[in-house]
Write a protein that holds these residues in place. Sequence first.
Motif, PDB file in Angstrom:
ATOM      1  N   THR A  32       0.810  -1.216   0.000  1.00 36.10           N
ATOM      2  CA  THR A  32       0.000   0.000   0.000  1.00 36.10           C
ATOM      3  C   THR A  32       0.845   1.269   0.000  1.00 36.10           C
ATOM      4  OG1 THR A  32      -0.141  -0.006   2.424  1.00 36.10           O
ATOM      5  CG2 THR A  32      -1.907  -1.132   1.223  1.00 36.10           C
ATOM      6  N   THR A  35      -1.120   8.567  -2.007  1.00 33.65           N
ATOM      7  CA  THR A  35      -0.745   9.615  -2.949  1.00 33.65           C
ATOM      8  C   THR A  35      -0.690  10.970  -2.241  1.00 33.65           C
ATOM      9  OG1 THR A  35      -3.021  10.074  -3.617  1.00 33.65           O
ATOM     10  CG2 THR A  35      -1.834   8.360  -4.868  1.00 33.65           C
ATOM     11  N   THR A  39      -5.006   9.861  -1.352  1.00 44.56           N
ATOM     12  CA  THR A  39      -5.739   8.718  -1.880  1.00 44.56           C
ATOM     13  C   THR A  39      -4.935   7.437  -1.651  1.00 44.56           C
ATOM     14  OG1 THR A  39      -6.688  10.120  -3.604  1.00 44.56           O
ATOM     15  CG2 THR A  39      -6.841   7.736  -3.925  1.00 44.56           C
ATOM     16  N   ARG A  41      -3.681   3.681  -2.265  1.00 41.04           N
ATOM     17  CA  ARG A  41      -3.529   2.772  -3.395  1.00 41.04           C
ATOM     18  C   ARG A  41      -2.953   1.476  -2.861  1.00 41.04           C
ATOM     19  NH1 ARG A  41      -6.775   5.423  -5.999  1.00 41.04           N
ATOM     20  NH2 ARG A  41      -6.165   6.965  -7.520  1.00 41.04           N
ATOM     21  N   THR A  68      -1.817  -0.548 -10.852  1.00 35.07           N
ATOM     22  CA  THR A  68      -1.579   0.088  -9.563  1.00 35.07           C
ATOM     23  C   THR A  68      -0.090   0.294  -9.289  1.00 35.07           C
ATOM     24  OG1 THR A  68      -3.591  -0.924  -8.708  1.00 35.07           O
ATOM     25  CG2 THR A  68      -2.035  -0.097  -7.077  1.00 35.07           C
ATOM     26  N   THR A  71       1.777   3.727  -9.923  1.00 35.83           N
ATOM     27  CA  THR A  71       1.496   4.764  -8.924  1.00 35.83           C
ATOM     28  C   THR A  71       2.285   4.510  -7.654  1.00 35.83           C
ATOM     29  OG1 THR A  71      -0.727   5.113  -9.803  1.00 35.83           O
ATOM     30  CG2 THR A  71      -0.323   5.861  -7.547  1.00 35.83           C
ATOM     31  N   ASP A  99     -10.500   2.357  -8.711  1.00 39.68           N
ATOM     32  CA  ASP A  99      -9.931   3.260  -7.723  1.00 39.68           C
ATOM     33  C   ASP A  99     -10.606   3.195  -6.359  1.00 39.68           C
ATOM     34  OD1 ASP A  99      -8.074   4.179  -9.535  1.00 39.68           O
ATOM     35  OD2 ASP A  99      -9.310   5.879 -10.182  1.00 39.68           O
ATOM     36  N   LYS A 101     -10.856   0.621  -4.246  1.00 40.09           N
ATOM     37  CA  LYS A 101     -10.451  -0.595  -3.546  1.00 40.09           C
ATOM     38  C   LYS A 101     -10.518  -0.464  -2.026  1.00 40.09           C
ATOM     39  CE  LYS A 101      -7.122  -2.129  -7.023  1.00 40.09           C
ATOM     40  NZ  LYS A 101      -5.729  -2.581  -7.190  1.00 40.09           N
TER      41      LYS A 101
END
Length: 180
Positions: A32, A35, A39, A41, A68, A71, A99, A101
């Motif tokens: 994980t 951002t 956010t 990810r 993913t 990013t 997006d 998740k």
Amino acid sequence: MTVIVTTEPEPIDAGQFREAFGTLPTGVTAITGLTADGTPRGLIVGTFQSLSLDPPLATFCVDKSSSTWPTLRSLGRFTANILSTEQLSVCRALSRKGDDKFRDVDFAESVIGTPRIAGSAAWVHCEVLSEVVAGDHFVIVGAIHALEIGAGDALLFRGGKFGDFNLWPTPSSSERKVSA
């Protein structure tokens, strides 16, 4: 005994490849990142493992087609959330495309500013150190900056099934003996 080595290996059947490696249990880990706009990810891997104690390094592999990973790579750091047996829903959520998740995933910001998923068996906080292309995957090496131990057993995947060590019978002492 004669050993024959060829320069060109025989083609490997994809089904046999999956079946053979499917006999090996793997841990289920959520990689994980967060951002700049906050956010979360993440993606799921079955390849997270320790690489070196000195210096402390970990590694995992991710499919080159992952939408993913680019990013997460750009963020430069990640948390490997080693999922517990109670977190199959987290595994399924982070395996989805799209997006949203983290819609039903309980997490807080970790010590390095990445999503730390609540209820995990352990958390390994890393900086991306290197990435190597290997076939249809990237092999990522992370420099470990912090570790945390949670509660519960790690979620495992073997033979197309999720579970824990209780999913497979424990070998008897006579079965555990290795003969030369």
